[in-house]
Design a protein around this motif. Sequence first.
Motif, PDB file in Angstrom:
ATOM      1  N   CYS A  68       0.835  -1.194   0.000  1.00  0.00           N
ATOM      2  CA  CYS A  68       0.000   0.000   0.000  1.00  0.00           C
ATOM      3  C   CYS A  68       0.868   1.242   0.000  1.00  0.00           C
ATOM      4  O   CYS A  68       1.903   1.288   0.654  1.00  0.00           O
ATOM      5  CB  CYS A  68      -0.926   0.018   1.216  1.00  0.00           C
ATOM      6  SG  CYS A  68      -2.119   1.374   1.111  1.00  0.00           S
ATOM      7  N   ASP A  71      -0.138   5.448   4.438  1.00  0.00           N
ATOM      8  CA  ASP A  71       0.518   5.182   5.705  1.00  0.00           C
ATOM      9  C   ASP A  71      -0.422   5.447   6.886  1.00  0.00           C
ATOM     10  O   ASP A  71      -0.051   6.118   7.852  1.00  0.00           O
ATOM     11  CB  ASP A  71       1.777   6.059   5.810  1.00  0.00           C
ATOM     12  CG  ASP A  71       2.807   5.436   6.741  1.00  0.00           C
ATOM     13  OD1 ASP A  71       2.897   4.194   6.778  1.00  0.00           O
ATOM     14  OD2 ASP A  71       3.493   6.185   7.445  1.00  0.00           O
ATOM     15  N   CYS A  72      -1.628   4.934   6.810  1.00  0.00           N
ATOM     16  CA  CYS A  72      -2.597   5.158   7.877  1.00  0.00           C
ATOM     17  C   CYS A  72      -2.097   4.503   9.170  1.00  0.00           C
ATOM     18  O   CYS A  72      -1.816   3.302   9.179  1.00  0.00           O
ATOM     19  CB  CYS A  72      -3.951   4.579   7.499  1.00  0.00           C
ATOM     20  SG  CYS A  72      -4.465   5.061   5.842  1.00  0.00           S
ATOM     21  N   ARG A  78       0.121  -0.443   6.440  1.00  0.00           N
ATOM     22  CA  ARG A  78       0.707   0.867   6.103  1.00  0.00           C
ATOM     23  C   ARG A  78       2.107   0.671   5.546  1.00  0.00           C
ATOM     24  O   ARG A  78       2.828  -0.248   5.919  1.00  0.00           O
ATOM     25  CB  ARG A  78       0.731   1.756   7.340  1.00  0.00           C
ATOM     26  CG  ARG A  78       1.516   1.158   8.475  1.00  0.00           C
ATOM     27  CD  ARG A  78       1.369   1.943   9.750  1.00  0.00           C
ATOM     28  NE  ARG A  78       2.027   3.246   9.633  1.00  0.00           N
ATOM     29  CZ  ARG A  78       2.220   4.047  10.674  1.00  0.00           C
ATOM     30  NH1 ARG A  78       1.795   3.695  11.887  1.00  0.00           N
ATOM     31  NH2 ARG A  78       2.804   5.206  10.525  1.00  0.00           N
TER      32      ARG A  78
HETATM   33  S1  SF4 Z   1      -6.065   1.649   5.648  1.00  0.00           S
HETATM   34 FE1  SF4 Z   1      -4.202   0.463   5.245  1.00  0.00          FE
HETATM   35  S2  SF4 Z   1      -4.576  -0.521   3.290  1.00  0.00           S
HETATM   36 FE2  SF4 Z   1      -6.072   1.139   3.480  1.00  0.00          FE
HETATM   37  S3  SF4 Z   1      -5.102   2.899   2.523  1.00  0.00           S
HETATM   38 FE3  SF4 Z   1      -4.584   3.030   4.683  1.00  0.00          FE
HETATM   39  S4  SF4 Z   1      -2.646   1.962   4.854  1.00  0.00           S
HETATM   40 FE4  SF4 Z   1      -3.502   1.389   2.883  1.00  0.00          FE
END
Ligand code: SF4
Lengths: 429, 260
Positions: A68, A71-72, A78
Motif C-alpha cells: 500500500c 501510511d494510515c 501501512r
Molecule cells: S487503511 Fe491500510 S490498506 Fe487502506 S489505505 Fe490506509 S494503509 Fe492502505
Amino acid sequence: MLTDSTLERLRILAESAKYDVSCSSSGTVRRGKQGMVGNTVGGVGICHSFADDGRCISLLKVMLTNYCMYDCAYCVNRRSNDIKRATLSVSELVSITMEFYRRNYIEGLFLSSGVVRNPDYTMERLVAIVRDLRTVHGFNGYIHLKSIPGASRELLNEAGLYADRMSVNIEIPREESLKLLAPEKDHQSVFQPMKLIQQGVLENKEDRRRYRHAPRFVPAGQSTQMIVGATQDSDRDILTMSSALYGQPTIRRVYYSGYISVNTYDSRLPVLKQPPLVRENRLYQADWLLRFYHFKVEEIVDDLHPNLDLELDPKLAWALRHPEAFPIDINTADYEWLLRVPGLGTKSAWLIINARRSCRLTSEHLKKMGVVMKKAKYFITCHELTASTLQPLRGINELSPERLRPLLISPRQQRLAEQEKQLTLNFDD
Amino acid sequence: MVYTFDGTMDGLLTAVFDAFERHEQPEALLTTGDALPLFCERMHEVVTDETRAQRVWTGLEKRLSREALRLITVSWLSEMQELNNPLFMYIFKTFQQPAEKPSIERNFADPDVLSVTNIARKVLHEQLRMKQFVRFQKAKDGTYLAVVSPDHNVLPLIIDHFADRFRDQPWMIYDAHRHYGYYYEGSGHPVRITFENESEVPFSLSDGKLNDDVLSNDDHLFQDLWRTYFKAICIRERINPRKQLSDMPRRYWKYMTEKQ
Ligand code: SF4
C-alpha cells in the motif's frame, strides 16, 4: 494456475484483511440461475464457520494485495510497516473463490486491497476479478467489494453491477482524529465514494421501475466500519455518526472494530494490552437499539453520558435513568414499549403480543416465553403481580435505580469491565 | 386413561381421531414399548389407520394457517419423544376450539402450543446449522459428497437450498446417523437414497472423509488452503473459545474440514 506459494500468499493476505470486521452476507435474496452456481439467501446471511476468536466466517475475506502506498497509522498494511507483502493473481483469486464456494466453505467473496500505483489502477484489478467471477465463471454467490477511495466514477459504476455490497470504511468518526492518524485521508475521501454508490443505487431503482430487467446495482447496499479505541473519540461521536449513516437510504450496517495495537511504535496511538472488547460489544448493543428497538441516539448517549456504561447493556442503562417510564404493563403495553423492558427481546415481545389476545399473562407465562425475569421483574406488572397482595411489588420505583443497579450487574460483567478499564488506562493519561 | 401408539405421525393423528370417537381426553400418549406409569388403570392401544390420520390432517388444514401446519411438520422432524404429548394436545385442542373462535396456534400462553413451537424452532435452528456446516469433498467423478449426523432429521428441510445453490454440480449429502441421504445429479430434483450395504461405501461414516482412491486430485490442496485460511483469519488478541463453541458446537466438528 495455483503454485506452491499460493498457500503462503493466501495466508499473508488473509492476515492482512482480518482487521476489517464486516463479515455478513446479508441483504440480497437471489435464487440460483440456470448455468450459474450459487444463490444468496437474504436475511442475516449464512455464517459457515467460526474462527478461534469466535468471529463468524461467511465470506472469503482477503486482500488482492497488501502492498500500500498510504501510511494510515492504525493499519497493519501501512507502507512503513515491515511485514510480509504478497499479491494474488486474478486467476488465483477466482479459482480459490469458486472451489471454496463449491465445497460450501463460504457464501462468497469479500475483496479489498491496499492501494498500489494509484486508486484507479487498484480498483481496475478489483473490478477485473469480480467481472471474471460473474461473467466467465457464472458465480452467482455473494460479493462484497471494498471500494478504493479516489477511484473513478466509471470504475465504481462497473463494480456496482457485479457486487452485492460495497463498502468504504470511515474508520475514525471525528475528522480531526482521522487527519491526525491518516494525513492522506479526510472525511471527504470517504463520503465521496459512499455518495457515488448511493447515487448509483437510487438511479438503478428508478431504472428498474421502468425496465424490469435492468441489471441490479449493489442490491445489498453499503456498509462501513469504525475503529474503537484508537483515538479519544467518544461513544457519542461514534453513535452519532452511525445514526446519521442509518438515516441514509443505502447504508445497511455499521461495524465497530475494537482497536488492536498493531503498530505499537507509533506515538499517536495508544498501546492497548488488549482490544476494548467490552466497549465494542456495548456499541453493537447500542447499534442494535438504533436499528431494531426504536431508540434515538440521544436516548443512548448524551452530554452527561458521552460514553456507554461498560457494566450495563445500554438498554438497561436507559431504563435505570428513566424510572418514570416504568412499570410497564405486559398485558396492555404497545410493542414499542415492551421492547423497552430490560430482559425482553423482539422474539418474546412478539410472543407476548400474540398470546395476550387469548388470556392474561402471568410471570410464569413470561418465563416460558424466554423473558429474562431476573431483569424484567423490576420493570413490569403482569397479571398476578398486580392481582395478588401476597407478593408486594418491589420494582424500580420502590427500590430506586441506585439500589437496583448492583442487583442487575453480574460479577462476570463487572470483572470484564474492570479489566478493560485497567488495560486501557495508559491511554487516558 | 393412557394411549399407546406406534411412534409415527399417522399414529399420533389416529390417536386424536380415537380420542374424539371415544369421547375422552387421555392423560398421556406413550410410544408402544415405553414403561407404563405405575397406576395406569385404563389403556387404549391406538392402531394406526391411514384413513383416520388423513381425516384428522384434512381437518387441521381447515382450522390452522399454513404456517402453523408447516410448524407441526417441522416439529415432527425433531424426532423428540417430548414432542408427542404436547403435539397430541395441540391438535386435540384445535378440534375442541369452537369454530367461531380463532385457532389456538398463536396462543403462546398455552404450554402445548409453546412446546410445539419451541421444538419446531430447535429444528429450524439446526437446519440452518446444516446449511452453515455441511462440507463437501470432490470425488474423481465430479460428485461432491458431504456426511452429516444432525440431532434432528433435518435433511428434508435443506435439500432445496442445496439444489438451488449448487444446481450445476452433482452432490450427495448423507445422514450417517439415520442411514439415508439425498443425491442430486446436477439437474432435476434430489432423490432420496439408501445403501444396501453401508459398510462398503467409499467414505467414512465417522469423519465423512472420502477414500483416497476416489478423492479428486486437487481436493487436498483446497482443503489445505481452507484450513490455512481458517487459522489466518483469527485475531489472536481476541481468542474466544466460549463464543466459538456456542455458535459452532463441538458435536458438528467431526465432519468439518477446518476442524479435522
Ligand atoms: S487503511 Fe491500510 S490498506 Fe487502506 S489505505 Fe490506509 S494503509 Fe492502505
